[in-house]
Design a protein around this motif. Structure first.
Motif, PDB file in Angstrom:
ATOM      1  N   THR A  83      -5.391 -92.442 -64.220  1.00  0.00           N
ATOM      2  CA  THR A  83      -5.315 -91.788 -62.917  1.00  0.00           C
ATOM      3  C   THR A  83      -6.676 -91.402 -62.356  1.00  0.00           C
ATOM      4  O   THR A  83      -6.784 -91.132 -61.173  1.00  0.00           O
ATOM      5  N   SER A  84      -7.698 -91.385 -63.174  1.00  0.00           N
ATOM      6  CA  SER A  84      -9.054 -91.070 -62.697  1.00  0.00           C
ATOM      7  C   SER A  84      -9.841 -92.315 -62.309  1.00  0.00           C
ATOM      8  O   SER A  84     -10.973 -92.216 -61.868  1.00  0.00           O
ATOM      9  N   GLY A  85      -9.248 -93.476 -62.513  1.00  0.00           N
ATOM     10  CA  GLY A  85      -9.931 -94.727 -62.197  1.00  0.00           C
ATOM     11  C   GLY A  85     -10.687 -95.340 -63.353  1.00  0.00           C
ATOM     12  O   GLY A  85     -11.402 -96.323 -63.171  1.00  0.00           O
ATOM     13  N   ASP A  86     -10.513 -94.793 -64.560  1.00  0.00           N
ATOM     14  CA  ASP A  86     -11.176 -95.356 -65.734  1.00  0.00           C
ATOM     15  C   ASP A  86     -10.419 -96.585 -66.229  1.00  0.00           C
ATOM     16  O   ASP A  86      -9.191 -96.572 -66.318  1.00  0.00           O
ATOM     17  N   LEU A  87     -11.151 -97.623 -66.553  1.00  0.00           N
ATOM     18  CA  LEU A  87     -10.561 -98.826 -67.130  1.00  0.00           C
ATOM     19  C   LEU A  87     -10.337 -98.548 -68.610  1.00  0.00           C
ATOM     20  O   LEU A  87     -11.225 -98.726 -69.439  1.00  0.00           O
ATOM     21  N   VAL A  88      -9.128 -98.074 -68.954  1.00  0.00           N
ATOM     22  CA  VAL A  88      -8.843 -97.605 -70.310  1.00  0.00           C
ATOM     23  C   VAL A  88      -8.476 -98.732 -71.268  1.00  0.00           C
ATOM     24  O   VAL A  88      -8.484 -98.538 -72.481  1.00  0.00           O
ATOM     25  N   TYR A  89      -8.155 -99.913 -70.713  1.00  0.00           N
ATOM     26  CA  TYR A  89      -7.820-101.042 -71.582  1.00  0.00           C
ATOM     27  C   TYR A  89      -8.024-102.331 -70.800  1.00  0.00           C
ATOM     28  O   TYR A  89      -7.734-102.417 -69.605  1.00  0.00           O
ATOM     29  N   THR A  90      -8.498-103.324 -71.478  1.00  0.00           N
ATOM     30  CA  THR A  90      -8.574-104.692 -70.974  1.00  0.00           C
ATOM     31  C   THR A  90      -8.492-105.623 -72.180  1.00  0.00           C
ATOM     32  O   THR A  90      -8.959-105.275 -73.265  1.00  0.00           O
ATOM     33  N   VAL A  91      -7.862-106.771 -72.015  1.00  0.00           N
ATOM     34  CA  VAL A  91      -7.741-107.704 -73.135  1.00  0.00           C
ATOM     35  C   VAL A  91      -9.123-108.217 -73.529  1.00  0.00           C
ATOM     36  O   VAL A  91      -9.522-108.117 -74.682  1.00  0.00           O
ATOM     37  N   PHE A  92      -9.853-108.769 -72.561  1.00  0.00           N
ATOM     38  CA  PHE A  92     -11.196-109.291 -72.819  1.00  0.00           C
ATOM     39  C   PHE A  92     -12.185-108.167 -72.580  1.00  0.00           C
ATOM     40  O   PHE A  92     -12.313-107.676 -71.467  1.00  0.00           O
ATOM     41  N   LYS A  93     -12.831-107.766 -73.596  1.00  0.00           N
ATOM     42  CA  LYS A  93     -13.757-106.633 -73.500  1.00  0.00           C
ATOM     43  C   LYS A  93     -15.082-107.106 -72.920  1.00  0.00           C
ATOM     44  O   LYS A  93     -15.949-107.582 -73.631  1.00  0.00           O
ATOM     45  N   GLU A  94     -15.200-106.961 -71.600  1.00  0.00           N
ATOM     46  CA  GLU A  94     -16.440-107.311 -70.921  1.00  0.00           C
ATOM     47  C   GLU A  94     -17.137-106.025 -70.511  1.00  0.00           C
ATOM     48  O   GLU A  94     -16.648-104.933 -70.771  1.00  0.00           O
ATOM     49  N   LEU A  95     -18.275-106.142 -69.846  1.00  0.00           N
ATOM     50  CA  LEU A  95     -19.095-104.969 -69.574  1.00  0.00           C
ATOM     51  C   LEU A  95     -18.470-103.967 -68.614  1.00  0.00           C
ATOM     52  O   LEU A  95     -18.931-102.832 -68.520  1.00  0.00           O
ATOM     53  N   ASP A  96     -17.388-104.326 -67.934  1.00  0.00           N
ATOM     54  CA  ASP A  96     -16.687-103.358 -67.091  1.00  0.00           C
ATOM     55  C   ASP A  96     -15.695-102.510 -67.892  1.00  0.00           C
ATOM     56  O   ASP A  96     -15.172-101.522 -67.393  1.00  0.00           O
ATOM     57  N   TYR A  97     -15.478-102.861 -69.143  1.00  0.00           N
ATOM     58  CA  TYR A  97     -14.554-102.130 -70.012  1.00  0.00           C
ATOM     59  C   TYR A  97     -14.991-100.671 -70.162  1.00  0.00           C
ATOM     60  O   TYR A  97     -16.160-100.387 -70.404  1.00  0.00           O
ATOM     61  N   ALA A  98     -14.061 -99.767 -69.981  1.00  0.00           N
ATOM     62  CA  ALA A  98     -14.260 -98.319 -70.126  1.00  0.00           C
ATOM     63  C   ALA A  98     -15.123 -97.723 -69.012  1.00  0.00           C
ATOM     64  O   ALA A  98     -15.552 -96.594 -69.120  1.00  0.00           O
ATOM     65  N   THR A  99     -15.375 -98.490 -67.943  1.00  0.00           N
ATOM     66  CA  THR A  99     -16.091 -97.941 -66.799  1.00  0.00           C
ATOM     67  C   THR A  99     -15.075 -97.400 -65.794  1.00  0.00           C
ATOM     68  O   THR A  99     -13.875 -97.511 -65.989  1.00  0.00           O
ATOM     69  N   ASN A 100     -15.569 -96.840 -64.718  1.00  0.00           N
ATOM     70  CA  ASN A 100     -14.712 -96.210 -63.721  1.00  0.00           C
ATOM     71  C   ASN A 100     -14.755 -97.013 -62.423  1.00  0.00           C
ATOM     72  O   ASN A 100     -15.830 -97.412 -61.976  1.00  0.00           O
ATOM     73  N   MET A 101     -13.574 -97.229 -61.807  1.00  0.00           N
ATOM     74  CA  MET A 101     -13.514 -98.035 -60.592  1.00  0.00           C
ATOM     75  C   MET A 101     -14.203 -97.347 -59.414  1.00  0.00           C
ATOM     76  O   MET A 101     -14.536 -97.993 -58.433  1.00  0.00           O
ATOM     77  N   ASN A 102     -14.413 -96.055 -59.489  1.00  0.00           N
ATOM     78  CA  ASN A 102     -15.076 -95.333 -58.406  1.00  0.00           C
ATOM     79  C   ASN A 102     -16.585 -95.283 -58.575  1.00  0.00           C
ATOM     80  O   ASN A 102     -17.318 -95.200 -57.600  1.00  0.00           O
ATOM     81  N   THR A 103     -17.058 -95.334 -59.828  1.00  0.00           N
ATOM     82  CA  THR A 103     -18.486 -95.171 -60.082  1.00  0.00           C
ATOM     83  C   THR A 103     -19.073 -96.239 -60.987  1.00  0.00           C
ATOM     84  O   THR A 103     -20.287 -96.318 -61.130  1.00  0.00           O
ATOM     85  N   GLY A 104     -18.252 -97.051 -61.615  1.00  0.00           N
ATOM     86  CA  GLY A 104     -18.724 -97.997 -62.617  1.00  0.00           C
ATOM     87  C   GLY A 104     -18.984 -99.393 -62.086  1.00  0.00           C
ATOM     88  O   GLY A 104     -19.188 -99.608 -60.890  1.00  0.00           O
ATOM     89  N   ALA A 105     -18.925-100.361 -63.006  1.00  0.00           N
ATOM     90  CA  ALA A 105     -19.300-101.742 -62.715  1.00  0.00           C
ATOM     91  C   ALA A 105     -18.461-102.379 -61.616  1.00  0.00           C
ATOM     92  O   ALA A 105     -18.948-103.233 -60.887  1.00  0.00           O
ATOM     93  N   VAL A 106     -17.197-102.002 -61.471  1.00  0.00           N
ATOM     94  CA  VAL A 106     -16.340-102.628 -60.461  1.00  0.00           C
ATOM     95  C   VAL A 106     -16.290-101.851 -59.157  1.00  0.00           C
ATOM     96  O   VAL A 106     -15.640-102.262 -58.214  1.00  0.00           O
ATOM     97  N   ALA A 107     -16.994-100.739 -59.052  1.00  0.00           N
ATOM     98  CA  ALA A 107     -16.871 -99.856 -57.885  1.00  0.00           C
ATOM     99  C   ALA A 107     -17.259-100.526 -56.575  1.00  0.00           C
ATOM    100  O   ALA A 107     -16.635-100.282 -55.552  1.00  0.00           O
ATOM    101  N   CYS A 108     -18.281-101.342 -56.584  1.00  0.00           N
ATOM    102  CA  CYS A 108     -18.793-101.888 -55.328  1.00  0.00           C
ATOM    103  C   CYS A 108     -18.326-103.306 -55.043  1.00  0.00           C
ATOM    104  O   CYS A 108     -18.646-103.846 -53.993  1.00  0.00           O
TER     105      CYS A 108
END
Length: 149
Positions: A83-108
């Motif tokens: 609910t905070s926008g954190d990527l808490v799980y992904t099958v393929f662990k790439e550099l966006d793993y465990a980042t936040n959609m508001n502030t992390g690798a996928v934000a922009c």
């Protein structure tokens, strides 16, 4: 998928375990990317890290099933956001793993902006988004399974 109880349970469980970790981004990227014995592009082969955390116990429980779902469906990846926008799980662990959609690798990027708009939707709904490609190098669709604020 948004009605699949396995995904709903996995999202709730991973969200709780993620929140309980000290420095979750740093911890999970170390366990599942840096210290993962599998080469880049095959990080999904690790069923669970051996750190003894609740997160890794849950990863051992859910990851094989979700990985099989991904392979059977021909998806690029499956992403679970809390609910905070954190990527808490992904099958393929790439550099966006465990980042936040508001502030992390996928934000922009385009999907990050789409997710940010999605977060303003009404409460109490679980949302499934099927995206064509999160990055140019991806040739297959990804699934994002999200729970709103």
């Amino acid at each position: 998928m948004s009605r699949n109880q396995v995904f709903l349970s996995a999202l709730a469980d991973f969200s709780s375990a993620f929140a309980a970790l000290p420095e979750p981004q740093k911890t999970l990227q170390k366990l599942y990317i840096t210290d993962n014995p599998n080469p880049t592009g095959q990080k999904e082969a690790l069923d669970a890290a051996s750190d003894g955390s609740e997160y890794s116990r849950l990863h051992a429980q859910y990851h094989p099933w979700i990985r099989e779902f991904l392979q059977t469906g021909g998806y690029y990846d499956i992403f679970l956001f809390n609910t905070s926008g954190d990527l808490v799980y992904t099958v393929f662990k790439e550099l966006d793993y465990a980042t936040n959609m508001n502030t992390g690798a996928v934000a922009c990027d385009r999907p990050g902006r789409r997710l940010q708009g999605w977060a303003c939707r009404p409460l109490g709904r679980v949302q499934l988004l099927r995206l064509q490609a999160l990055r140019p190098e991806q040739q297959r669709a990804g699934i994002l399974h999200l729970r709103p604020h």
